[in-house]
Design a protein around this motif. Structure first.
Motif, PDB file in Angstrom:
ATOM      1  N   PHE A  83       0.879  -1.141  -0.008  1.00 22.44           N
ATOM      2  CA  PHE A  83      -0.093   0.072   0.002  1.00 22.44           C
ATOM      3  C   PHE A  83       1.041   1.207   0.071  1.00 22.44           C
ATOM      4  CE2 PHE A  83      -2.451  -3.327   2.274  1.00 22.44           C
ATOM      5  CZ  PHE A  83      -3.500  -3.188   1.227  1.00 22.44           C
ATOM      6  N   THR A  84       0.596   2.134  -0.823  1.00 26.02           N
ATOM      7  CA  THR A  84       1.338   3.661  -0.615  1.00 26.02           C
ATOM      8  C   THR A  84       1.025   4.316   0.727  1.00 26.02           C
ATOM      9  OG1 THR A  84      -0.849   4.940  -1.628  1.00 26.02           O
ATOM     10  CG2 THR A  84       0.557   3.707  -3.285  1.00 26.02           C
ATOM     11  N   GLU A  85       1.962   5.297   0.778  1.00 29.93           N
ATOM     12  CA  GLU A  85       1.615   6.218   1.827  1.00 29.93           C
ATOM     13  C   GLU A  85       0.259   6.699   2.098  1.00 29.93           C
ATOM     14  OE1 GLU A  85       4.901   8.955   2.711  1.00 29.93           O
ATOM     15  OE2 GLU A  85       6.471   7.495   2.402  1.00 29.93           O
ATOM     16  N   ALA A  86      -0.169   7.129   0.903  1.00 30.59           N
ATOM     17  CA  ALA A  86      -1.457   7.808   0.933  1.00 30.59           C
ATOM     18  C   ALA A  86      -2.438   6.722   1.109  1.00 30.59           C
ATOM     19  CB  ALA A  86      -1.748   8.318  -0.432  1.00 30.59           C
ATOM     20  N   GLU A  87      -2.373   5.560   0.768  1.00 28.93           N
ATOM     21  CA  GLU A  87      -3.452   4.492   0.972  1.00 28.93           C
ATOM     22  C   GLU A  87      -3.333   4.229   2.508  1.00 28.93           C
ATOM     23  OE1 GLU A  87      -3.800   2.156  -3.417  1.00 28.93           O
ATOM     24  OE2 GLU A  87      -2.057   1.828  -1.863  1.00 28.93           O
ATOM     25  N   GLN A  88      -2.182   4.082   2.938  1.00 29.01           N
ATOM     26  CA  GLN A  88      -2.050   3.865   4.575  1.00 29.01           C
ATOM     27  C   GLN A  88      -2.721   4.877   5.241  1.00 29.01           C
ATOM     28  OE1 GLN A  88       2.241   3.291   5.390  1.00 29.01           O
ATOM     29  NE2 GLN A  88       2.174   1.514   3.810  1.00 29.01           N
ATOM     30  N   ALA A  89      -2.529   6.119   5.020  1.00 29.15           N
ATOM     31  CA  ALA A  89      -3.179   7.406   5.678  1.00 29.15           C
ATOM     32  C   ALA A  89      -4.640   7.091   5.693  1.00 29.15           C
ATOM     33  CB  ALA A  89      -2.610   8.736   5.028  1.00 29.15           C
ATOM     34  N   ALA A  92      -5.768   4.306   7.973  1.00 32.72           N
ATOM     35  CA  ALA A  92      -5.540   4.834   9.322  1.00 32.72           C
ATOM     36  C   ALA A  92      -6.734   5.457   9.554  1.00 32.72           C
ATOM     37  CB  ALA A  92      -4.258   5.551   9.427  1.00 32.72           C
ATOM     38  N   LEU A  93      -7.145   6.416   8.716  1.00 38.71           N
ATOM     39  CA  LEU A  93      -8.353   7.150   9.089  1.00 38.71           C
ATOM     40  C   LEU A  93      -9.486   6.126   9.117  1.00 38.71           C
ATOM     41  CD1 LEU A  93      -9.430  10.159   9.151  1.00 38.71           C
ATOM     42  CD2 LEU A  93     -10.008   9.816   6.956  1.00 38.71           C
ATOM     43  N   ALA A  94      -9.682   5.333   8.390  1.00 40.42           N
ATOM     44  CA  ALA A  94     -10.698   4.561   8.220  1.00 40.42           C
ATOM     45  C   ALA A  94     -10.804   3.691   9.592  1.00 40.42           C
ATOM     46  CB  ALA A  94     -10.740   3.184   7.140  1.00 40.42           C
ATOM     47  N   GLU A  95      -9.745   3.307   9.935  1.00 42.46           N
ATOM     48  CA  GLU A  95      -9.918   2.310  11.356  1.00 42.46           C
ATOM     49  C   GLU A  95     -10.133   3.608  12.454  1.00 42.46           C
ATOM     50  OE1 GLU A  95      -6.212   0.320  11.925  1.00 42.46           O
ATOM     51  OE2 GLU A  95      -6.613  -1.266  10.209  1.00 42.46           O
ATOM     52  N   GLU A  96      -9.597   4.565  12.493  1.00 45.07           N
ATOM     53  CA  GLU A  96      -9.711   5.396  13.609  1.00 45.07           C
ATOM     54  C   GLU A  96     -11.066   5.891  13.837  1.00 45.07           C
ATOM     55  OE1 GLU A  96      -6.616   8.335  14.490  1.00 45.07           O
ATOM     56  OE2 GLU A  96      -5.147   6.673  13.958  1.00 45.07           O
ATOM     57  N   SER A 108      -6.819  10.595  15.551  1.00 49.34           N
ATOM     58  CA  SER A 108      -5.601  11.225  16.081  1.00 49.34           C
ATOM     59  C   SER A 108      -4.989  12.440  15.248  1.00 49.34           C
ATOM     60  CB  SER A 108      -4.514  10.132  16.230  1.00 49.34           C
ATOM     61  OG  SER A 108      -3.709   9.937  15.055  1.00 49.34           O
ATOM     62  N   ASP A 109      -4.451  13.434  15.831  1.00 47.14           N
ATOM     63  CA  ASP A 109      -3.673  14.388  15.105  1.00 47.14           C
ATOM     64  C   ASP A 109      -2.590  13.999  14.053  1.00 47.14           C
ATOM     65  OD1 ASP A 109      -5.324  16.435  16.318  1.00 47.14           O
ATOM     66  OD2 ASP A 109      -3.908  17.066  17.877  1.00 47.14           O
ATOM     67  N   GLU A 110      -1.924  12.787  14.411  1.00 53.76           N
ATOM     68  CA  GLU A 110      -1.072  12.040  13.491  1.00 53.76           C
ATOM     69  C   GLU A 110      -1.646  11.562  12.236  1.00 53.76           C
ATOM     70  OE1 GLU A 110       1.998   8.413  13.360  1.00 53.76           O
ATOM     71  OE2 GLU A 110       1.207   9.096  15.346  1.00 53.76           O
ATOM     72  N   THR A 111      -2.690  11.050  12.576  1.00 50.65           N
ATOM     73  CA  THR A 111      -3.414  10.264  11.252  1.00 50.65           C
ATOM     74  C   THR A 111      -3.938  11.431  10.359  1.00 50.65           C
ATOM     75  OG1 THR A 111      -4.044   8.366  12.461  1.00 50.65           O
ATOM     76  CG2 THR A 111      -5.612   8.827  10.466  1.00 50.65           C
ATOM     77  N   TRP A 112      -4.555  12.615  11.154  1.00 50.74           N
ATOM     78  CA  TRP A 112      -5.070  13.581  10.375  1.00 50.74           C
ATOM     79  C   TRP A 112      -4.199  14.218   9.439  1.00 50.74           C
ATOM     80  CZ3 TRP A 112      -9.832  14.497   8.585  1.00 50.74           C
ATOM     81  CH2 TRP A 112      -9.956  16.016   8.286  1.00 50.74           C
TER      82      TRP A 112
END
Length: 162
Positions: A83-89, A92-96, A108-112
């Motif tokens: 997965f690309t960095e964009a897809e990982q982001a 992560a947003l989907a999970e959180e 989280s602010d990090e995920t955002w």
């Protein structure tokens, strides 16, 4: 376990479903990449245990050309290299965004920050609304015991057009 209730045969639910599908079309027609849309929908559906939506999004993603390797690794995306960095982001947003009750701060602010690094305003809007919409769809299907397994790629689009 049988379906508890057929949302498509009830007049009120059918009216709601038509509007719900219209909202989904706004996201589908957005600049958020289709592969990202399916990966995010699949991950939220996995977390929520929605067999109907997992079935739908795996088959739609495969029909759109997504590889079996990537589909099999969505549940373990942090431990994979596909997965690309964009897809990982986005994942992560989907999970959180799906597990809001599990964290006092929600997303989280990090995920955002990761999301904003990779997605423009329209893509971010599509991503946020997609997470909300797929979670609502998961709840509708899980509450009424909609089963996975019988979905065929393109069924959703055909339903929306009718």
């Amino acid at each position: 376990m049988n379906n508890r209730f057929n949302l498509f045969e009830n007049q009120l639910a059918a009216r709601f479903a038509k509007r719900f599908a219209g909202a989904a079309l706004v996201i589908q027609d957005s600049p958020l990449p289709k592969s990202t849309q399916e990966l995010v929908s699949l991950r939220a559906s996995q977390i929520n245990g929605c067999g109907h939506c997992v079935d739908m999004h795996v088959k739609e993603a495969a029909a759109a050309g997504e590889s079996a390797v990537r589909l099999h690794l969505v549940a373990a995306w942090r431990e994979s290299t596909v997965f690309t960095e964009a897809e990982q982001a986005a994942l992560a947003l989907a999970e959180e965004g799906t597990r809001l009750a599990d964290a006092s701060e929600g997303v989280s602010d990090e995920t955002w920050a990761r999301v904003r690094k990779h997605y423009d305003d329209d893509q971010t809007a599509a991503l946020v609304t997609l997470v909300a919409l797929i979670n609502a769809a998961n709840r509708l299907a899980v509450i009424t015991h909609q089963k996975g397994g019988s979905y065929e790629a393109g069924m959703f689009a055909a339903t929306v057009k009718s």
